[in-house]
Design a protein around this motif. Structure first.
Motif, PDB file in Angstrom:
ATOM      1  N   GLY A 125      -9.355 -53.700  -2.356  1.00 54.86           N
ATOM      2  CA  GLY A 125      -9.412 -54.536  -3.547  1.00 54.86           C
ATOM      3  C   GLY A 125      -8.236 -54.274  -4.460  1.00 54.86           C
ATOM      4  N   ILE A 161      -3.817 -57.229 -11.043  1.00 51.40           N
ATOM      5  CA  ILE A 161      -4.134 -58.648 -11.171  1.00 51.40           C
ATOM      6  C   ILE A 161      -3.448 -59.246 -12.386  1.00 51.40           C
ATOM      7  N   ARG A 178      -0.597 -60.754  -0.630  1.00 52.51           N
ATOM      8  CA  ARG A 178      -2.011 -61.137  -0.623  1.00 52.51           C
ATOM      9  C   ARG A 178      -2.545 -61.283  -2.044  1.00 52.51           C
ATOM     10  N   LEU A 179      -2.158 -60.389  -2.941  1.00 45.98           N
ATOM     11  CA  LEU A 179      -2.579 -60.470  -4.341  1.00 45.98           C
ATOM     12  C   LEU A 179      -2.055 -61.754  -4.982  1.00 45.98           C
ATOM     13  N   ILE A 215      -1.446 -64.602  -3.643  1.00 46.84           N
ATOM     14  CA  ILE A 215      -2.205 -65.757  -3.150  1.00 46.84           C
ATOM     15  C   ILE A 215      -3.563 -65.845  -3.834  1.00 46.84           C
ATOM     16  N   CYS A 216      -4.248 -64.717  -3.961  1.00 47.47           N
ATOM     17  CA  CYS A 216      -5.567 -64.705  -4.617  1.00 47.47           C
ATOM     18  C   CYS A 216      -5.472 -65.175  -6.065  1.00 47.47           C
ATOM     19  N   VAL A 217      -4.462 -64.694  -6.776  1.00 46.81           N
ATOM     20  CA  VAL A 217      -4.285 -65.058  -8.182  1.00 46.81           C
ATOM     21  C   VAL A 217      -3.981 -66.549  -8.315  1.00 46.81           C
ATOM     22  N   LEU A 273      -4.742 -69.026  -6.274  1.00 48.72           N
ATOM     23  CA  LEU A 273      -5.932 -69.829  -5.966  1.00 48.72           C
ATOM     24  C   LEU A 273      -6.876 -69.886  -7.162  1.00 48.72           C
ATOM     25  N   LEU A 274      -7.059 -68.762  -7.828  1.00 40.79           N
ATOM     26  CA  LEU A 274      -7.912 -68.735  -9.020  1.00 40.79           C
ATOM     27  C   LEU A 274      -7.336 -69.641 -10.111  1.00 40.79           C
ATOM     28  N   THR A 310      -5.574 -68.968   6.584  1.00 39.23           N
ATOM     29  CA  THR A 310      -5.147 -67.960   5.602  1.00 39.23           C
ATOM     30  C   THR A 310      -6.031 -66.720   5.651  1.00 39.23           C
ATOM     31  N   LEU A 311      -7.324 -66.917   5.787  1.00 37.39           N
ATOM     32  CA  LEU A 311      -8.253 -65.785   5.842  1.00 37.39           C
ATOM     33  C   LEU A 311      -8.049 -64.922   7.087  1.00 37.39           C
ATOM     34  N   TRP A 333      -1.598 -59.497   7.571  1.00 32.50           N
ATOM     35  CA  TRP A 333      -0.502 -59.404   6.611  1.00 32.50           C
ATOM     36  C   TRP A 333       0.596 -58.442   7.047  1.00 32.50           C
TER      37      TRP A 333
END
Length: 448
Positions: free
Chosen positions: A24, A30, A305-306, A308-310, A312-313, A429-430, A434
């Motif tokens: 995580g 973040i 990876r971080l 991409i997550c940010v 998307l949010l 993507t999932l 990486w």
């Protein structure tokens, strides 16, 4: 020094710390990534909107000349977007991979080489596209368009012909600067060009007697103005000293590699919807593509990876807010284009569907940016083709022409295609490994 940096990147990829990419993220990480995304995406959103606004402003001016000129200009603009602008924008997006990963790997001189190769490819591709624009009226008639509207659209498209070459130069330089996170100058240049465009449009549409043809010429003038200012900045700015080192024959050697990514990139982008509010997720898509390619090129898969997550949010939040605004203001938006009550009412009805499409389109746009950043445009292209041609197009035809829903049916089919596309890209993507993608990125930058 560059060899040492690449060795460090490889050592990092081979270290036992790599599995941390599956852990995580801390709050500070973040927030730090959000800050980077906003500093990058904010100017990119502005640039995308300002560039798109050139066509939008022209159509708005033409709308006050009457319904037929408005229909012709709108048809020509859509035709030009599908057969020219979107294709070139998609092809230029291959630079997201090449320039982004080269910059992350500190292979700075390669950015200029990639830029030169992309200019050769896009300007060559613009020649047959210009021929298509010159025959827009005949093509539209062949597909059953109203003869009067087709004739108006054909005139508008012919006067827009110079635009395509200026647009090609502009897009290559935008991607070149974007990969370096050098986005503020682009925003300033685009802002100046758009303000100038309003004045030029007013003169050519209302004062010169050219009418809607004047709006098309204003587009050509503004695209070339934007392109030349970007060229001037890249050639003279100290910030581009490392990445632009002059013309080189080496650019010819990488053309085949560029084509292998640019053609799938064009397929990915050309099949996506393009509207005013789409400029926001398009900016986020560009931002995540840059961030992911930079981090992968630098051998930092966890940071990619971080990012991409940010993103998307951020795009889900943006889609929800913008969709709510569109639904709330649907009864008034049409007045920007026409005073005809039927036009205004129909625009309001369509905005309900566009609001739903925007949210889904934003998600797939970001995931498409991930594809460009990682360099797997071929997978994205196949997903796009399947989603649109095997699922979306049949749904649109069935709803629009069999069940007689018209434009609403066409948009519903598009929403279905976007949903399928987003789901498929999310699955891919999932399942990204990486560490392997980072190794590929480092090798691609090394062997450019």
């Amino acid at each position: 020094m560059e060899k040492e940096n690449l060795e460090e990147q490889r050592d990092c990829l081979e270290s036992p710390l790599i599995p941390q990419s599956q852990q995580g993220f801390a709050k500070d990480e973040i927030l730090g990534e959000v800050k980077k995304q906003l500093l990058l995406a904010g100017p990119l959103v502005s640039v995308n909107f300002l560039v798109f606004a050139l066509q939008l402003i022209s159509v708005m001016f033409v709308g006050h000349l009457g319904n037929l000129p408005l229909s012709g200009a709108s048809m020509a603009t859509s035709f030009a977007s599908v057969t020219g602008f979107s294709l070139l924008k998609g092809m230029a997006s291959a630079l997201d991979t090449f320039c982004g990963q080269s910059f992350g790997a500190k292979q700075y001189h390669m950015l200029g080489i990639h830029l030169q190769g992309s200019l050769l490819v896009l300007l060559t591709a613009s020649i047959p596209l210009a021929f298509i624009w010159a025959n827009a009226a005949s093509i539209l008639l062949f597909f059953g368009q109203d003869p009067e509207i087709a004739a108006e659209a054909g005139k508008y498209a012919r006067f827009m012909l110079p635009s395509i070459f200026g647009f090609a130069i502009q897009e290559c330089h935008i991607r070149f600067l974007q990969a370096q996170n050098n986005v503020v100058p682009m925003m300033i240049i685009s802002g100046f060009t758009t303000l100038l465009h309003i004045l030029v449009c007013w003169i050519l549409v209302f004062k010169s007697g050219l009418g809607n043809k004047g709006a098309a010429l204003a587009n050509a003038f503004s695209y070339w103005t934007n392109a030349l200012l970007l060229v001037l900045y890249v050639r003279t700015s100290p910030s581009c000293k490392k990445t632009w080192t002059g013309y080189s024959m080496e650019a010819f050697y990488g053309i085949l590699k560029f084509l292998k990514l640019s053609i799938p990139s064009a397929i990915m982008l050309s099949l996506n919807t393009c509207s005013t509010i789409y400029m926001i997720p398009l900016g986020l898509s560009a931002a995540v593509s840059t961030r992911a390619s930079n981090e992968l090129g630098a051998g930092r898969p966890r940071a990619a990876r971080l990012a991409i997550c940010v993103t998307l949010l951020m795009v889900v939040t943006e889609g929800t807010v913008i969709g709510t605004v569109m639904i709330s203001g649907r009864k008034y938006w049409g007045y920007l284009y026409s005073k005809d009550e039927q036009v205004v009412k129909y625009v309001g009805q369509m905005l309900l569907l566009i609001a739903a499409a925007h949210l889904i389109d934003g998600i797939q746009s970001v995931l498409t940016g991930v594809a460009r950043g990682c360099g797997w445009q071929k997978i994205g292209a196949w997903i796009n083709l399947g989603a649109y041609h095997l699922i979306g197009t049949p749904c649109s035809v069935l709803l629009a022409f069999v069940y007689h829903l018209g434009g609403k049916g066409l948009w519903t089919g598009l929403i279905v295609a976007l949903f399928v596309q987003a789901v498929c890209l999310a699955i891919v993507t999932l399942n990204i490994k990486w560490e392997e993608e980072a190794k590929k990125a480092v090798n691609r930058a090394t062997n450019s």
